[in-house]
Each structure stands twice: as structure tokens, then as C-alpha cells.
Design an enzyme around this catalytic site. Structure first.
Site, PDB file in Angstrom:
ATOM      1  CB  CYS A   1      -0.974  -0.039   1.182  1.00 26.99           C
ATOM      2  SG  CYS A   1      -2.383   1.086   0.998  1.00 26.99           S
TER       3      CYS A   1
ATOM      4  CG  HIS B   1      -3.497  -3.524   3.569  1.00 25.67           C
ATOM      5  ND1 HIS B   1      -2.303  -3.182   4.163  1.00 25.67           N
ATOM      6  CD2 HIS B   1      -4.004  -2.370   3.043  1.00 25.67           C
ATOM      7  CE1 HIS B   1      -2.098  -1.877   4.006  1.00 25.67           C
ATOM      8  NE2 HIS B   1      -3.098  -1.369   3.333  1.00 25.67           N
TER       9      HIS B   1
END
Length: 480
Positions: free
Chosen positions: A330, A427
Site C-alpha cells: 500500500c 493488505h
């Protein structure tokens, strides 16, 4: 429908774990139970089935309850971006970014959303167990409160106060909280419990009776320290351990100043073959590291400056020269590229920051936030994987032609030409046993755990622990 609220004498006293254990204990009694936290502050969030985000603790509590996480479980989530400002997420969606001193003006309208979410949970379940935030003793914040006594009184929910004996002064914690509470707030408190006791609990018998005598509140028990708490996903960055004992596969994760979704590392920390080091400010990246992970961040450009301030960019360059691997997740993925542009000033001052240049990609921050649970296939190994996306910004460039994964046949992430630098927006990828095993195998390591089964077993052990030491029937009977 009944409800019970656990409030604490301070932050990090174990409220989240207590609620998770109570939810599992209620579920094992055949009660349809749901967790609820009116207001949470955390950069560790989970994506829900209805396409929003909530605090990670509420997602764990939902798992303990045997239900799917929903935005109603945490209607107000504050995600700190600076020391004085935070993103305000309401019912799973970003509302605004505000300074701490301006947040109070929002609270009246937020209470309506909080009570609406709570009402829907109460209508759908037999029992709702509520977690407070911080401490009701912070009476300077009582006006407009939606997290502790303001909520309890508005919703008519009885309160049990938790004290943390591990940090010392627990008698003053509990008695002092009663002393500063408004009398009408104090009437909402039905009792107390003591958490995190180490050693022989009977040694606290006199202190326990003193609290009962001074407050007139009923005691619900003294809970010994639950050592296996480290096996459950943590929400507070204060809970990040410095390292796991681990084995020969050496992994280092950079602890950024606004680190987000750091429970990505939990499955690796529990692998016997992995030695995970959380590299903190002022520490170098260990020279024997096989893999460096750049985690998520709530302030990517700000944390990139923080990274450089620690000299980690120099350490990363040396690590790469030695043949080491790097994975950016991310915000960490965005940092690995050539540039990060924020033309609208979404995460801070508008502008552009040079990236680390380890991937041939560029990122532009955009107002829309991507929130989705994702099934993918790891490009390098062909292994199915699951995760979730929770980010702003779009990333593109030459290295995306070598994707980290494929989602519905479309490329996701990027990999360098030599295959040693990778970036992905996914994630939670390491929670999947098959993917984790395949990824570690590519580093020369092994996997010997089932992460999901371990979390379930730990939640059962937590409920057993609480049943042995607390008056669980008495606590559940308080709900009204």
C-alpha cells in the site's frame, strides 16, 4: 435487546481483548452477540462486507462473535494523519480531515449516526457488547462525548470499568475515576474488574476489597495477564513488538511514524522459521535481512520523509546491492516508485515528492478511496491469495507490466526486472496459509502454521481464561 459496555480507566488497558473474550463467551452460550465501538482512533482498519472500514479490533470481535464485520460495529473511526489532525470516517466512509480542536464541532451530528448504528445492531442480535475509548475520567472531554459516558447515557447502557494493574496504581485508577465522574455518569457504572495481573491474584485481595469499599461498586474479578494476546491481531501501534524470536529467514519491517494496517505482519511473526524485526526510529536495517517490508502508511509522503530522516533509504540501497528483497504494501508500495504526487493536498500540503526509485512506477493521490476485499493469484508462484484494499492513489508505470498479482485477470502491483523489488496494494495477504508458504519458500524459508486456526484457538483460550477468573455470568446478567 440487552447491551453491556466495557470502559477503561485509561487507554490500552485491554478493553478490546475483554470485549472479544466476552463476545466469544456469549457465542458459546448460544447467544447472538455483536461488538460495537461508537468511536475508535486507529490507523489499523479492516474492510467490511458492506464496503466500508472499521477498526481492526471490531473485526476481531466480530470473528469472536461468529459474524461478518459490518460498518455498524464502529460508526466513527478517526485515522490520525498528523499530530494534530485526523481523517474522520463515518459509517465506513471518509467524511473529512479535521484538526483535533475542530473535531468537537462534528460530535453532535456524529452521535445520531452512532445511535442509529447501535440501534440496528440491537435489533439484529440478542446482545451487544460495547467498547469505550480512552477513559471516562477525561472529564475535560465530556461535553459532546460520544465514546464513553455520553454514549452510555444516551443509549441507556450499563458500564463496567476495567483497570490495568500491570501499569501500577490501579486502586487510584478506579477510585479516582469515580471521584471525577459526574454523579449521573457514575450511576451508569455497575462495577469494575482488574486486568493484566501478574503473579498470585490473591495478593491483591486487600486492594480489591478496598476498591469495593471506596466506590460501592461490585467487583467482577481479577484477570491474570493473558500471554497469548500477542497471537491476536493488534490494533494499537503501542502493541507492536520489537521482534519475534523466529528462525533463519530474516524479515525487517520499518515502523513508520504513521504506520497503518500493521497486522499484515502478524502471520509472519508467528512462523517459527521467520525472525521478524520491527525497525524503529534511530535503528538501522539489520545487515543480515533477507526481506525488508515497507508497510502501509496513513501519510505516505510524510512517512517517506520520516524514512529518509532515519537513513533507511541508504540502508535500503545497501540491502538491494547485497541481493536482498523488498516488498512495499500500500503506502510502502507508493514509496518504492519514482514520484508521489498529491495535487489536491489530500494527505497534506499539495505537491510532489521523489520516491525511492526502486520501482519504475508513479503514484497520483486522488480523492476517491478504494475499499474492497480481494481474491487474487500471486503472479510469481500461481498461488491463490486473499486480501483487501484500503487506499487512495493510483499507481502506474513500466513495472506494472510485471504485476505482483492478478485480480480477476487484471494486473495488480508491480515487480522489478530482477524480481527482487515488489509492490502491492493488497493488505492481509500473509494471513493466507498457502500464499505465505509459497512466498517464504521463494525466500528459502518454510511455513509451519495455520494462522486462521491459530486465531480461533486463541479466542477460545481467551474465553476460557476469562471464564476461570471473572464472573462472566454476572457480567452478562448486567446487560439490560
Amino acid at each position: 435487546m440487552p447491551a453491556l459496555m466495557i470502559q477503561g480507566c485509561g487507554s490500552n488497558v485491554g478493553k478490546s481483548l475483554l470485549v472479544a473474550g466476552l463476545c466469544r463467551a456469549a457465542r458459546r452460550r448460544g447467544i447472538s452477540v455483536a461488538p460495537f465501538k461508537p468511536q475508535n482512533m486507529s490507523n489499523n482498519a479492516a474492510v467490511t462486507a458492506d464496503g466500508g472500514e472499521i477498526g481492526r479490533a471490531q473485526a476481531l470481535q466480530a470473528l469472536a462473535s461468529g459474524i461478518v464485520p459490518h460498518t455498524d460495529m464502529n460508526p466513527v473511526l478517526l485515522k490520525p494523519e498528523t499530530d494534530t489532525g485526523a481523517q474522520v470516517v463515518v459509517c465506513g466512509r471518509r467524511l473529512a480531515t479535521v484538526r483535533a480542536r475542530d473535531y468537537a464541532a462534528l460530535k453532535p451530528q456524529l452521535l445520531t449516526a452512532v445511535l442509529d448504528s447501535f440501534g440496528r445492531l440491537r435489533a439484529a442480535h440478542d446482545l451487544v457488547i460495547v467498547e469505550g475509548a480512552g477513559s471516562p475520567a477525561e472529564v475535560n472531554l465530556r461535553k459532546g462525548d460520544i465514546a464513553n459516558m455520553g454514549f452510555a447515557r444516551a443509549a441507556g447502557v450499563p458500564v463496567v470499568l476495567a483497570g490495568d494493574i500491570d501499569r501500577g496504581g490501579v486502586i487510584a485508577q478506579v477510585v479516582g475515576t469515580q471521584a471525577v465522574l459526574d454523579p449521573l455518569d457514575a450511576e451508569m457504572v455497575e462495577g469494575f474488574l482488574i486486568n493484566k495481573f501478574r503473579g498470585d491474584p490473591t495478593l491483591f485481595d486487600d486492594g480489591y476489597r478496598l476498591i469495593e469499599a471506596r466506590t460501592g461498586w461490585r467487583g467482577f474479578g481479577v484477570l491474570p495477564y493473558f500471554a497469548d494476546a500477542a497471537k491476536l491481531p493488534a490494533e494499537d501501534a503501542l502493541d507492536l513488538r520489537s521482534a519475534s524470536s523466529g528462525g533463519p529467514t530474516r524479515v525487517a519491517c520499518l515502523v513508520l511514524s504513521r504506520i497503518a494496517n500493521f497486522d499484515d505482519l502478524d502471520p509472519l511473526a508467528q512462523e517459527p522459521s521467520v525472525g521478524l524485526t520491527m525497525v524503529r526510529a534511530g535503528q538501522p536495517i539489520p545487515g543480515d535481512t533477507d526481506l525488508v517490508i515497507l508497510p502501509g502508511s496513513k501519510s505516505t509522503r510524510g512517512d517517506l520523509a520520516f524514512l529518509r530522516g532515519q537513513g533507511w533509504d541508504v540502508d535500503l540501497a545497501a540491502h538491494v546491492r547485497r541481493g536482498g528483497h523488498v516488498l512495499g504494501i500500500c503506502g510502502g508500495y507508493q514509496m518504492l516508485g519514482r514520484t508521489i504526487s498529491d495535487p489536491e493536498g489530500i494527505e497534506g500540503a499539495a505537491g510532489e515528492t521523489p520516491g525511492l526509485g526502486l520501482l519504475e512506477v508513479d503514484t497520483v493521490m486522488t480523492p476517491d478511496k478504494r475499499l474492497t476485499r480481494t481474491r487474487a493469484v500471486h503472479a510469481a508462484t500461481g498461488t491463490p491469495m486473499e486480501g483487501y484494499e484500503i487506499h487512495i492513489g493510483r499507481t502506474g508505470g513500466r513495472d506494472t507490466g510485471r504485476p505482483f498479482a492478478h485480480v480477476d485477470g487484471k494486473p495488480e502491483g508491480a515487480v522489478s526486472a530482477d524480481g527482487r523489488i515488489s509492490g502491492s496494494y493488497l493488505h492481509g495477504m500473509f494471513a493466507g496459509d498457502a500464499f505465505r508458504a509459497a512466498y517464504l519458500a521463494a525466500l528459502g524459508g518454510t511455513s509451519a502454521t495455520s494462522y486462521g486456526a491459530g486465531v480461533e484457538a486463541t479466542l477460545d483460550a481467551l474465553a476460557d481464561h476469562m471464564e476461570r477468573h471473572l464472573d462472566i455470568p454476572g457480567l452478562l446478567a448486567l446487560a439490560r
